[in-house]
Every structure is written in structure tokens, then in C-alpha cells.
Design a protein around this motif. Structure first.
Motif: not given
Lengths: 951, 400
Positions: A32-53
Motif C-alpha cells: 500500500g501507500i500512506i499519505r497525509d489525509a489533508a495534503t496528500q503527501e507521502a508519509i515516510i517511515y510510518a510504522n506498519i504492523a500486524f501486532p498479532d503476528l
């Protein structure tokens, strides 16, 4: 418990795990891709996790991420980023997905802002406090954040004295605070190597107790999770609970915060730098706090400086992401009291701590079919502690006698002035090494998923400071203190293993979640299962059964039953394990000002070799439900902590020569090893000063595992949701708590002094008596409270107002007696001892009487007491009395307290907050009917404000 | 409206009537103790009545019926009688003529009514042998650094007669329970002080077989806590004074104070535990007395001479009033009040000093000087007989 049994269980788990791994599974890829909801700028180093895994990654420079080999089925995805609201998604994976995620910038302009502690939903019963809530509390240290935990009471900020953490209990307690782990970014803080025990009490000592919460600033914290229930088997060296702190990670603008209240000024700075070309992110923060205990003088100060740098990066993003986090912290605090020019005596105290902490965490999401991830947390902390006490030692009895021998025997002592300055320095260098290696395994069948955690942990705590030093001719507090180096104190090592399986079973429409684990702690290991200290096996079990989980159309939307059982272990600290030698001095020849001689007896080894870890057993049961919009959690618990550390006294007989004082005008002298002599002025003959051998009971303190603390209670948290029209939400939380503390298995010796007469002179002599237990009674404290939070949040003007009304419905305490330790009334005592006239001067109902069980005279033999012994008046002296009215319960009436907190965002850059505690100034004087004194329970009105700016 | 005017008028008139202070007549009937003149009335003796609020004093003599009458303004009054008479009394079973000193007091009697009749009971003491407490210093001092210094406490005992007296066997003791803003627990069921005086901590006894330690007329001796030159010794306190002139010091085994060889140690009988000799710096009632027997062991091991404090645990040594030679009710200065510890037969009044570590003593007033020999005032009323908050003058006998 048998170690072998647990060994077996561990083996079975491993074998079962191996069988699971043979089965292949369907795997999908999540990207996927993660963006700021307002500016649509890409968010870098967002932490994506499946905590149960137990797997995760971070987004790259374009905001993209990929996680391969995710087992199909239902999962929870969590995306977090500094300054943004957490994004969670429950999804059922069947094939590859590509997600387009928009994160919302945290702001009071958002619809949903949570400023209370939230119920944590998985595993241990826990409360989670997020950044918004921490900001809104306007805390100056971790202690104030703990107010949000149900059952805790509102408190004014206090940086003047050390603060102890308290969980599920009325009041604070040394052993409870010691048994609460504080874990920052995966590394537990340790106070176990602290040996800064003040002789004078000039600086507040927290050696042998828990971490001083004042030392933890909260400005760089992203979230705090407080395990109040049964913690995961992963967490050890704790008995009461655990506080997990996660600091901020990710790119962020420059941010400066200024905070002030009448005693304290604070400044905090932070910034997250994103490095180009996926080279990672660096977070930097610094804080400065200065607090004065009195607003009218600047003598008593607490100062805190903290700075930290954290580097985070993810390697091999597209295959097996490896998250690396490296952090270096510097911390400094000064807790001191300067000379007050209004005082003639130039006395000064301070305790200075400087600490360097570094840590490395790595999470390697291997994402194989069975082996999901391997992670390592390693940290090293070194602290330079300096305690200093300059006191004017004054002896109102005139000239001092200064005794400084560090070995047994009879030595010449010195006469000293009745007052002199003593300077004591305490140089402590505690260090802590921590490493944890764990792996997460995952297995799924049609109805069952197993998420297995296996790991091992190593801790070393030591202290190689120079210790307590002072000029022996100007010692602190008169007799019987000597310098003590810390360098010869051994280190404390702990080796632990843990295994835990989180089993999720779908049973029709219901869901059973079992978290079962076992932990082994080997304190001072001498091999894996061999130990020089203690070895303990702690089972941990949390079961939650979700019976109802359905949509908005139903009244009862959610119903989950929870229960748990767990055992926890806390090792003794260096202060408990390696107490100082004990010096005993008796002045035995005194001929002022020519010669004073003293006999010294050193107890070289005051260790209690039987001292073990202390343990807590926790039981709890709870219910979570959602009725319409009302979310509730109610948990009942029973916790029994046994073997808490106390100091007790051990007695021994000390022999010495008691010299007669010769006539005036002679010049007596000491011949080492022989005695005191003088030369007869007429004959010139050497004359030995006559003496008699005498003996005396002396004592030293010993640590014992003897304190029991039972925590019973019911805690509740009810979230009534929001009334949209009023933009106001209501949250009610609190607890009924009962805390019982008593001592067991600590025979308690006391000296009984009396006077004997022989001819025309009298002499004081003593014998010692043993009571079956220190005090013989326990104390119980009980309290019911509720905190109603009325939270009005108007996103349009970006403003949030919280009105907290705390009601302590009742508060009660009493002394409890136990069958094992009999307290007699006067009538019962006279009956039992068959002495109808005993204690004829005592009022009938005034005392309880506590009988010693044995005594020891100068023969050094322990004699059991017989009833007849109490015919003698000197043994009647040994009977302990306790005033009976002190055992009566004292109930205090309901008391209300109102606090208000206001936060407002101004433009994009500023945030203003203000609070006023007890703004109605409700502080009645209440009569303590038991003691006949007046008390005031509520805090004084207090206020503070802060402003946060972003550039 | 008219009604209001009347009301105001009435009020004005009412106020008017208070302009002249009302005085009240009351009378005091003084009686002997039961064993003197069969408890009959005391004729032709002076009774002093003192207003507690204003300290104004009135005196009147009793008539043949033992009654003195007074006309005073309303208020609380202390009523005192103190006189000496020769009587024949029984001492150890034999009738002996002795000069008896009678004392009696009533405290804080409220006079707000006419014709109150109060009965003033008296107690007597046999005129003492001639030793008096010349000066007592319990307050302790402060060092230049403002720390407390309590090693310089002393009592000075003076031969107030024209004959040689022997101090051998003379005892010094401190009275238990110095929290004198509260009533003492040492009372009988009527709230009256017990006939015996409770001592704790220690009894200091001058050794000697009877004539070893003579004290000449007009001379004194000092019992010091520590016989050090406190002022000049490098380990002392420059704000204190010299006690190396003391006759005795109170050294005990494993005690807190250094043992100065040039000052002999008095015989210390330990009563209650602890290495400190408890002499309360805020005020300490004290007595000097003689034991009935030289067999100290017999006296101090006789359980009948001891009593456990009512409601407490201290086992105190009980001194019958007849053993007492002199005593001073040196009570604590405290705005919560004051309750006497010594019976009227020993000290009909009381005296207070400034407080802890203030460096002040209480000292007896000089009555007269005859042929260069000072005679100290001894009316068994420390309120009159003593000066308070004095700079200590150990060993110095004043001449005016």
C-alpha cells in the motif's frame, strides 16, 4: 514447585510448535501507500504492523510498503506515525491487497480526540494512554500521567520528593513500587543497582525502592501502556505491574514547549529528521525542568535535563524487513538543598544523577510460514550518582567522641568538638546490561490460530562506585558509621526464559482467546537451572471469551468475559543482597580530655543468605460490554504479594572491658591489646587501670522476605460516548480498592532494659525478647472512588475542555489482627497468665497486650517463655502494649474535588493548555475521630499552563 | 418607629448601668489540715487574693472564725495563704515541736456573685533543714552556629543557715511528666496530687557516710550534668559557662557526657531506661530530698517505693512529701495553660522560663545579707522567691 515439570511443559510447547511448522499455508501479500489525509503527501517511515503476528515494516520515501507472506485470515493492521492518529484496520485476507491509507494529523480539529486512558484490548488487562491524553494532563513527570489509571486519585504536580508508582492500591508502598517495571522502548529501567542510602536523610534515597518517577519526563512519549493485570510472560522482574513507554519515532517539525506552574518551569524541544534516500530517520529531543519546593525561597531545588537521539531505519523493505532502532539518551537530575542564608548552620545536601543510556532494537520480520520474526533488544545504562551531605554535626550532650576503627578491638578514640561540619560523599556508579532475544511463531488451522512467543533475557546489574566516603575524624551522625566502598559489591545477574502461546479459537459466532505462558527467572544463575540465588517459574494465563460482537443495530453490541491468573517475581536489589558491614562501638574508658578508649566490634557479614525473590499471585475476572454507545469494562482482582523486603534486627552480645576512672591528675595511656595504664607519679610504677568484663546487646539490620501485601478490588471504566449536540462525552472510572499489609515470618527481637542494684550502685542491664512477628497486626486501607470526566470538544474552534469531578465516596482504614498472633485484652491476659492483679495501673480497655515467645539473657541462649516467667516484673516489662483505639476503623466521609483542563489549538502552530486543580478550593478540615486530630485530604488549589509551538 | 426609639432608650439606659463596675463581697475561710488543731479554723493570718486577669492583689486578715472578707470586681481569682507556726507533731511516733510552714491555695475561682464563701484548705511542711535550691538551670544553651547544647545543665544547692550542714546523702531528682500544659496523671480520684512525688530517669545521691561533705553557712555546691569548663574548652560551647567548679557530675555508664576526672561522679541511681539524663529543657520541676535509710539497695529494690504511671508504663520512684527538703515547680511556658506538679506544701506557686536552649536559669532572690552572709528568700512560693530568665551564675552567691 518442581522445576522438571516446567521443563517438560516447555519441551512440549516446542515439539507442538515444530509439528505446526510442517503444514504449509496460504499466504498473501499486503502492500500500500500512506499519505497525509489533508495534503496528500507521502508519509515516510510510518510504522506498519500486524501486532498479532509480530511482524512489521515501515514506509519508504514514496510512502509505499509491502509485507509478503501474510497468512490468510482475519488480521488487524495498525499504522502509526508521529503526530498522526493511529490507523487500524480489521480485515480478512484472502488474496493480495493494495491499500491506500490516509493518516490524519493529530489536532483538536479532528472529530475524535481521546484524552482518557483507554482499555487495551488484547492480552493483559491494561490501560493505554496516548499522546493527546498526556498533553491534556500537562504532566511534568510520569507520576501525574498515572492519575488517569482507574482507581488512582488526582494529584498536584510534585517534583520536590521522590514519587513512587502505585497500581491497584491505596497509597504507595516501597515493595509495590519496586515491583513495578518501567520499560522504555523495550528496555526496562533498573534501580536495582542504586546504593545511594543517605545516612543523614539529607537527600531522598530511592535505593531498594522503585524508579523515582520524577526522573521520567513525558514530552517525548508517544504512548504509555500500563499493565495493571497479568502481564505477558515476556515481562519479568516485576510483581505489581508494568508501565510500557514508547517514545516518538518519525519525521516531525521543530517543536518547542514551555510549561509553567507555581513551582516548576519546563522547556522541551523535539524534531524528527528524515534522511534522504531511505537512509532512515533521526529523532532528537531535549528537555529542561527546574522546580523549587517552596515558592518563597530558592533553597530546595529539583532540576532535570534530558536529551535523546534515536535513529530508526528499515532495511530489506521488500523482502524481509529489518527494523533497526538505535537510541542514545543522556539524563541528568539534581535534587538538592542549598544553604539557606537565614540559617546559621551552613548545611547543604544534593543528589546528582547523570545517566547515559544506549540501546539497540532490531525486529527482523522473516515472515516464513511458521517463523514470523526474530527480535533483539539490548541496552546498556551507566549512571554516575553523586550524593553529598554537608551537615553541622552537633551533639547537645557536649564534646563528641569520635571512634573510627574499622577492625575489632580496643582502640584509642578522639574527643571532638560538640559541633563540627561533616561532609559525606556517596559516589555510586550503577550499571545495567539488558538483552532480550525473542522469536514469534505463527500457526493457523481452520478455527485456531496460535501466535507463539519464545524468548530469553539476560540482566546484569552492578555498581562500581567509590561508595560512601568521608573524613573519619569528622564523621556523620556520631558513632558507628564508617566509609563504605561499592566496588567490592558483586553484580546481580538474571537469566530468564519465557514461552507464551496466544491461541485464538473461533467457536461459532463466539471467539475464545487464550494467552498462556510460562516464565523462568534464575537470579544469580550458576547454569541454566542451577542457581546461587533463586529460581522461579511463573505461569501466566489470560483468557478472554468474546460472546457477542455485532453491529450498531443491536443494543448489546459487545460482550467479552475475561479471566486470568499469573505469578510474578521480583528479585531483591543490590541494597537488599549486599548490606554494609555493621560497626558497633562502646566507649569503655573516659578521662577527659587526656584519653578516651573505645571497643569496636565489626559484623563483617550482615547478609541474609536466605533472601529470595518476592512473588505475587494475581487472580482477576472481568467483563467488557457495549450497551448502545456505552462501553464498559469492569475488573475484579485479588493479588497477594508475599516475601516483600523489610528490615529486621538481629542481636548479638558484645564483650568489652569496663574501666574504672582513676583519680584526676594522672596521664593514662592505652597499650594496644593490653589495656589502659598510668604511671604512678610517686613511685613511677606502671599501674593497670582496673576493669570488669561487661557485655551488651548490640544489633544490626537484616533484610528479610516478610512483607505481605494483598490487593483486592474492583476497577471500572465506563465510556458513555458523546452527546453530539453538546459535543460532550462522558467517562466514568474509578475503583473500590482494599489494600492489606502485614508482616509474616519475621521474628522480631526487642531489648528490655532494667536496673539492677548491688550495694550502693545501680546498673542498667538488658535482655532481649522475641516476638513471633514484627508488630503482630496488619493495616487495611479501603477506598471507593469515582472520577467523572466531562469532556467537551469543539473541533470547529479546536478546543477541548475537561471537567473532572473526583469523588472519594468513603475511605477507611483499620488495624487487623491475625489468629497466629494473639492480642490479649487485659482481662484475657490476666486469665491467661493467672495473675488477677497484673498491670493494676492500666485502664481495663485501653491496651491490647502482645506476648513475647522467648527471651535471651547474657547467657546467649534462647529460652522459651513459660506462663510462670511472667510472674517476674522484669518479664512483665517485655510484654508489648498497643493502644486499642488504634485498632478501631476510621471511616472518612465523602469528599469531592473538581479539576478543569483546557486545551486549544491556535492556527496550525500553537497549542495552549491550562489546568486548575481543585479550583473550587474544597478543602474541609475533617475530624479524625480515632486520633482526635484534624486532617485535610484534598490538594491545595493549583494551576499551570503550557504552550507548544511548531515551526 | 416609636417602638424603636423606646428600644434604643432602653438599650442606652442599660449601657449606662454598666459604667459603674460592680463589686462583689466574698469571704474565704481558712482551715488547718486535719491533723493540726483537728482541722480547725486559722485565725489572724493574712490571705492574698489575686485577680488572674489583672494581677491586682487584695489582702485581708482572717478573724477569729478564720474568715477573711474581700470586696472585689468580678473575675477569676487565685487565693493564697502562707505562714509559719510552731506546733507539736508526731515524727516517727514521738511528739516533737517543729516550725511548720502552712500553705494553701485556690486557683482561678470565679467571683461573679455576692457572698460566695470559699474554704481554703492548707497543707504544711516541716521547716527544712536549711538547704535550698539556689539556682536551677535546665534550659541548655545555643552554640554560635545556633545548634542546641544541653551538657551544661546544673543545680546549685545552698546552705541558707548559720550552721555547718552536711550534704552527705542529699538527693536530687526530677519529676515525671513535664507536659505541664496538661493535668498530671499522678492524681487521686478527686483530682488531687498524690501524696508521693513521682521521679523518673535518675536519683543523684551525694555519697558519704554523714560528715564527709560539709557545706559551710553561706556556701553552696553544684551538681552538674557534665563538669566541664563548657565556655573555654575547645570541645565545649563559647556561649556557655564554666562548670569545672562543680562539686559533682552526673556520669553514668555508657552515658552521653564525657567524664571529667577532676570532678567526682555523684552516685547515680538509674530509674528508667536510656543513657540521657532527662532534664527537660522547657521546664523541669525538681526536688532535693533525703532518703529514710542509708541502705540504698533496700530503698531502690523495695517495690513499695515504685509506682507505674497511671495510663503509662514508666515505673517511677515515689518520694513521700515528708522526705523533701526543697523543691521548685519549674513548669513549661506554654499558652495552652499550666498545671502544677508539686504540692503546695513544697511550692505553693510555680515559675517558668523562656524555653528550650535559651541559656537562662531560675535563681532564688536574696532576702537579706547578715554579716556578709547571704540569706535567700524561702517562702515556699517559687513565684515570689525566684527570678526567672536569668543569665546563669553557677558558684556566685549574690549579695543583693
Amino acid at each position: 514447585m518442581s522445576g522438571k515439570r516446567y521443563h517438560l511443559i516447555l519441551t512440549i510447547i516446542l515439539v507442538v510448535a515444530a509439528i505446526f511448522s510442517v503444514n504449509a499455508q496460504d499466504k498473501v501479500s499486503v502492500s500500500g501507500i500512506i499519505r497525509d489525509a489533508a495534503t496528500q503527501e507521502a508519509i515516510i517511515y510510518a510504522n506498519i504492523a500486524f501486532p498479532d503476528l509480530g511482524i512489521g515494516t515501515s514506509s519508504n520515501e514514496k510512502g509505499e510498503f509491502t509485507i509478503n507472506n501474510v497468512p490468510s485470515g482475519p488480521h488487524k493492521l495498525s499504522v502509526t506515525y508521529i503526530g498522526y492518529q493511529e490507523y487500524t484496520l480489521d480485515m480478512v485476507l484472502r488474496k493480495d491487497v493494495n491499500l491506500n491509507i490516509r493518516l490524519k494529523l493529530q489536532s483538536l480539529g479532528l472529530d475524535e480526540v481521546i484524552v482518557t486512558a483507554e482499555n487495551s484490548s488484547s492480552g493483559a488487562t491494561a490501560s493505554k494512554i496516548k499522546r493527546d491524553a498526556i498533553d491534556h494532563v500537562q504532566a511534568s513527570s510520569l507520576k501525574e500521567v498515572m492519575q488517569l489509571i482507574p482507581g488512582n486519585l488526582s494529584q498536584n504536580p510534585n517534583l520536590a520528593t521522590p514519587e513512587k508508582v502505585s497500581i491497584r492500591e491505596v497509597g504507595t508502598d516501597v515493595n509495590s513500587a519496586l515491583g513495578t517495571a518501567i520499560v522504555i522502548d523495550g528496555i526496562p529501567m533498573s534501580n536495582d543497582g542504586n546504593m545511594q542510602q543517605s545516612i543523614q536523610g539529607g537527600f531522598a534515597s530511592v535505593a531498594g525502592t522503585g524508579v523515582d518517577l520524577r526522573q521520567i519526563s513525558v514530552d517525548n512519549i508517544e504512548s504509555i501502556t500500563v499493565d495493571v493485570g497479568i502481564p505477558s510472560a515476556e515481562h519479568g522482574n516485576l510483581t505489581s505491574g508494568a508501565v510500557h513507554i514508547k517514545t516518538k519515532t518519525g519525521g516531525s517539525p521543530y517543536s518547542v514547549k514551555l510549561q509553567a506552574d507555581p513551582h516548576t518551569k519546563q522547556l522541551a524541544f523535539e524534531k524528527g529528521y528524515l534522511l534522504n534516500n531511505d537512509r532512515g530517520v533521526i529523532n532528537v529531543d531535549a528537555g529542561y525542568t527546574d522546580s523549587y519546593q517552596y515558592i518563597f525561597k530558592n533553597t530546595d531545588e529539583f532540576k532535570r535535563v534530558n536529551a535523546s537521539t534515536k535513529y530508526t531505519n528499515t532495511f530489506f523493505r521488500n523482502r524481509n524487513p529489518l527494523n533497526i532502532e538505535f537510541k542514545a539518551d543522556y539524563f541528568e537530575s539534581l535534587d538538592g538543598q542549598k544553604w539557606d542564608p537565614d540559617m546559621k548552620a551552613e548545611e547543604e545536601y544534593h543528589a546528582k544523577d547523570r545517566k547515559l543510556q544506549s540501546k539497540l532494537s532490531a525486529l527482523w520480520s522473516l515472515n516464513k510460514s511458521f517463523l514470523k520474526s526474530v527480535s533483539l533488544d539490548a541496552g546498556y545504562t551507566k549512571t554516575w550518582q553523586e550524593g553529598f551531605e554537608k551537615t553541622l554535626e552537633s551533639n547537645s550532650s557536649g564534646a563528641n567522641i569520635i571512634i573510627s576503627s574499622k577492625v575489632d578491638g580496643e582502640y584509642e578514640a578522639q574527643y571532638g568538638p560538640s559541633s563540627y561540619y561533616s561532609e559525606v560523599t556517596y559516589d555510586g556508579r550503577p550499571f545495567n546490561l539488558y538483552a532480550k532475544l525473542k522469536t514469534r511463531l505463527y500457526h493457523k488451522t481452520e478455527k485456531t490460530t496460535n501466535s507463539i512467543l519464545l524468548g530469553t533475557e539476560w540482566r546484569t546489574t552492578g555498581n562500581n562506585g567509590e561508595g560512601r566516603t568521608f573524613d573519619v575524624t569528622n564523621p556523620p551522625a556520631g558513632e558507628s558509621t564508617r566509609p563504605r566502598p561499592f566496588t567490592d559489591i558483586p553484580s546481580l545477574n538474571q537469566l530468564s526464559f519465557f514461552a507464551e502461546d496466544k491461541i485464538d479459537v473461533a467457536l461459532g459466532s463466539t471467539n475464545l482467546n487464550v494467552m498462556a505462558g510460562v516464565r523462568m527467572d534464575n537470579i544469580q544463575p550458576n547454569g541454566i537451572f542451577a542457581t546461587d540465588g533463586s529460581l522461579s517459574f511463573d505461569p501466566r494465563l489470560n483468557i478472554s471469551y468474546s460472546i457477542i460482537d455485532r453491529g450498531r443495530n443491536y443494543l448489546l453490541r459487545n460482550l467479552t468475559l475475561r479471566m486470568g491468573y499469573g505469578k510474578t517475581t521480583k528479585s531483591p536489589t543490590l541494597t537488599h543482597l549486599y548490606p554494609d558491614k555493621d560497626y558497633n562501638d562502646v566507649k569503655n574508658f573516659d578521662y577527659y580530655p587526656e584519653l578516651v578508649v573505645a571497643t569496636t566490634k565489626v559484623m563483617e557479614d550482615t547478609r541474609n543468605y536466605d533472601l529470595k525473590a518476592s512473588h505475587s499471585k494475581k487472580y482477576e475476572a472481568g467483563i467488557d460490554f457495549q450497551l448502545g454507545g456505552i462501553k464498559s469494562r469492569i475488573t475484579g482482582f485479588y493479588e497477594k504479594h508475599e516475601g516483600g523486603f523489610i528490615t529486621d534486627r538481629s542481636y548479638f552480645l558484645m564483650n568489652y572491658k569496663r574501666y574504672e576512672q582513676p583519680d584526676a591528675g594522672l596521664s593514662p595511656y592505652l597499650i594496644q591489646g593490653e589495656g589502659v595504664f598510668y604511671d604512678d607519679p610517686e613511685t613511677g610504677e606502671t599501674v593497670a587501670v582496673p576493669y570488669e568484663m561487661d557485655e551488651k546487646w548490640k544489633s544490626y539490620s537484616t533484610y528479610r522476605n516478610a512483607r505481605t501485601r494483598i490487593k483486592r478490588g474492583v476497577e471500572y471504566n465506563i465510556d458513555f460516548g458523546k452527546i453530539k449536540a453538546l459535543r460532550t462525552s462522558f467517562n466514568l472510572n474509578g475503583a473500590w480498592l482494599q489494600t492489606e499489609t502485614y508482616t509474616t515470618d519475621a521474628p522480631y527481637w526487642e531489648t528490655v532494659q532494667y536496673t539492677t542494684y548491688e550495694g550502693n550502685s545501680s546498673k542498667q542491664v538488658s535482655f532481649i525478647t522475641k516476638f513471633p512477628n514484627q508488630m503482630g497486626y496488619g493495616t487495611v486501607k479501603e477506598r471507593l472512588n469515582s472520577n467523572l470526566n466531562i469532556i467537551t470538544h469543539i473541533p470547529e474552534i479546536k478546543m477541548l475542555v475537561t471537567l473532572t469531578t473526583q469523588v472519594v465516596w468513603y475511605e477507611k482504614d483499620w488495624r487487623k489482627t491475625y489468629d497466629d498472633y494473639k492480642f490479649y485484652t487485659l482481662a484475657e491476659l490476666r486469665d491467661y497468665l493467672e495473675q488477677p492483679e497484673l498491670f493494676s495501673s492500666h485502664d481495663e480497655d485501653y491496651y491490647y497486650y502482645y506476648l513475647p515467645t522467648s527471651y535471651s539473657t547474657y547467657d546467649g541462649i534462647e529460652h522459651e517463655y513459660a506462663i510462670d516467667d511472667f510472674q517476674e516484673s522484669i518479664h512483665q516489662l517485655a510484654i508489648d502494649t498497643e493502644r486499642r483505639y488504634r485498632f478501631d476503623p476510621l471511616t472518612l466521609s465523602p469528599l469531592i474535588l473538581c479539576n478543569i483542563k483546557i486545551s486549544k489549538d491556535i492556527a496550525q502552530r500553537f497549542k495552549l493548555s491550562f489546568y486548575a486543580n481543585n479550583f473550587l478550593n474544597i478543602r474541609p478540615w475533617e475530624l479524625n475521630e480515632r486520633e482526635g486530630t484534624y486532617i485535610r485530604r484534598n490538594n491545595a488549589p493549583y494551576f499551570g499552563a503550557d504552550i507548544k509551538m511548531q515551526f | 418607629m416609636k417602638k424603636f426609639l423606646y428600644l434604643i432608650l432602653v438599650l442606652l439606659v442599660a449601657c449606662e448601668s454598666y459604667d459603674e463596675p460592680t463589686t462583689y463581697n466574698f469571704s474565704v475561710k481558712a482551715v488547718y489540715p486535719d491533723n493540726i488543731n483537728n482541722g480547725g479554723v486559722i485565725g489572724d493570718q493574712e490571705i492574698i487574693v489575686r485577680n488572674v486577669q489583672t494581677s491586682r492583689e487584695y489582702t485581708a486578715r482572717t478573724n477569729s472564725k478564720g474568715i477573711a472578707t474581700f470586696n472585689v470586681r468580678g473575675g477569676n481569682y487565685d487565693i493564697l495563704i502562707s505562714f509559719q507556726e510552731k506546733h507539736t507533731i508526731e515524727v516517727d511516733g514521738y511528739p516533737t515541736e517543729k516550725t511548720l510552714m502552712f500553705n494553701g491555695s485556690l486557683n482561678g475561682e470565679l467571683i461573679l456573685d455576692d457572698d460566695i464563701v470559699l474554704t481554703l484548705n492548707t497543707e504544711y511542711s516541716i521547716e527544712n533543714e536549711g538547704f535550698v535550691i539556689k539556682e536551677f538551670y535546665s534550659s541548655g544553651s545555643r552554640t554560635p552556629e545556633d545548634k542546641s547544647y544541653g551538657a551544661d545543665k546544673f543545680i546549685e544547692i545552698y546552705n541558707n543557715t548559720d550552721e555547718v550542714l552536711y550534704s552527705d546523702g542529699l538527693c536530687f531528682g526530677v519529676i515525671r511528666h513535664t507536659v505541664s500544659y496538661e493535668p498530671t496523671p499522678w492524681v487521686d480520684e478527686n483530682g488531687d496530687l498524690l501524696p508521693r512525688i513521682p521521679l523518673w530517669s535518675f536519683v543523684a545521691i551525694v555519697p558519704g557516710s554523714g560528715e564527709d561533705y560539709p557545706i559551710q553557712p553561706g556556701e553552696s555546691f553544684i551538681i552538674a550534668l557534665s563538669g566541664l569548663n563548657h565556655r573555654d574548652d575547645p570541645n565545649g560551647n563559647p556561649n556557655s559557662f564554666d562548670l569545672s567548679i562543680a562539686a559533682w557530675e552526673m556520669v553514668v555508664e555508657a552515658g552521653k557526657y564525657v567524664d571529667v576526672p577532676s570532678v567526682p561522679n555523684i552516685l547515680m541511681q538509674r530509674l528508667t531506661i536510656g543513657s540521657a539524663m532527662t532534664i527537660d529543657v522547657r521546664g523541669q520541676p525538681v526536688i532535693i530530698f533525703r532518703l529514710p535509710s542509708d541502705d540504698l539497695e533496700a530503698v531502690f529494690t523495695d517495690p513499695d517505693n515504685f509506682m507505674i504511671e497511671p495510663g503509662g508504663s514508666f515505673n517511677c520512684f515515689m518520694v513521700p512529701r515528708a522526705w523533701v527538703i526543697d523543691g521548685v515547680d519549674n513548669l513549661r511556658l506554654d499558652d495552652r495553660g499550666v498545671f502544677k506538679r508539686l504540692p503546695n506544701s513544697i511550692d505553693v506557686g510555680y515559675i517558668q522560663h523562656r524555653g528550650s536552649y535559651e541559656g537562662v536559669s531560675i535563681r532564688r532572690k536574696v532576702k537579706e545579707v547578715i554579716n556578709g552572709r547571704t540569706i535567700y528568700q524561702d517562702t515556699n512560693n517559687s513565684t515570689n522567691d525566684f527570678l526567672t530568665n536569668q543569665e546563669p551564675t553557677p558558684g556566685i552567691i549574690a549579695t543583693e
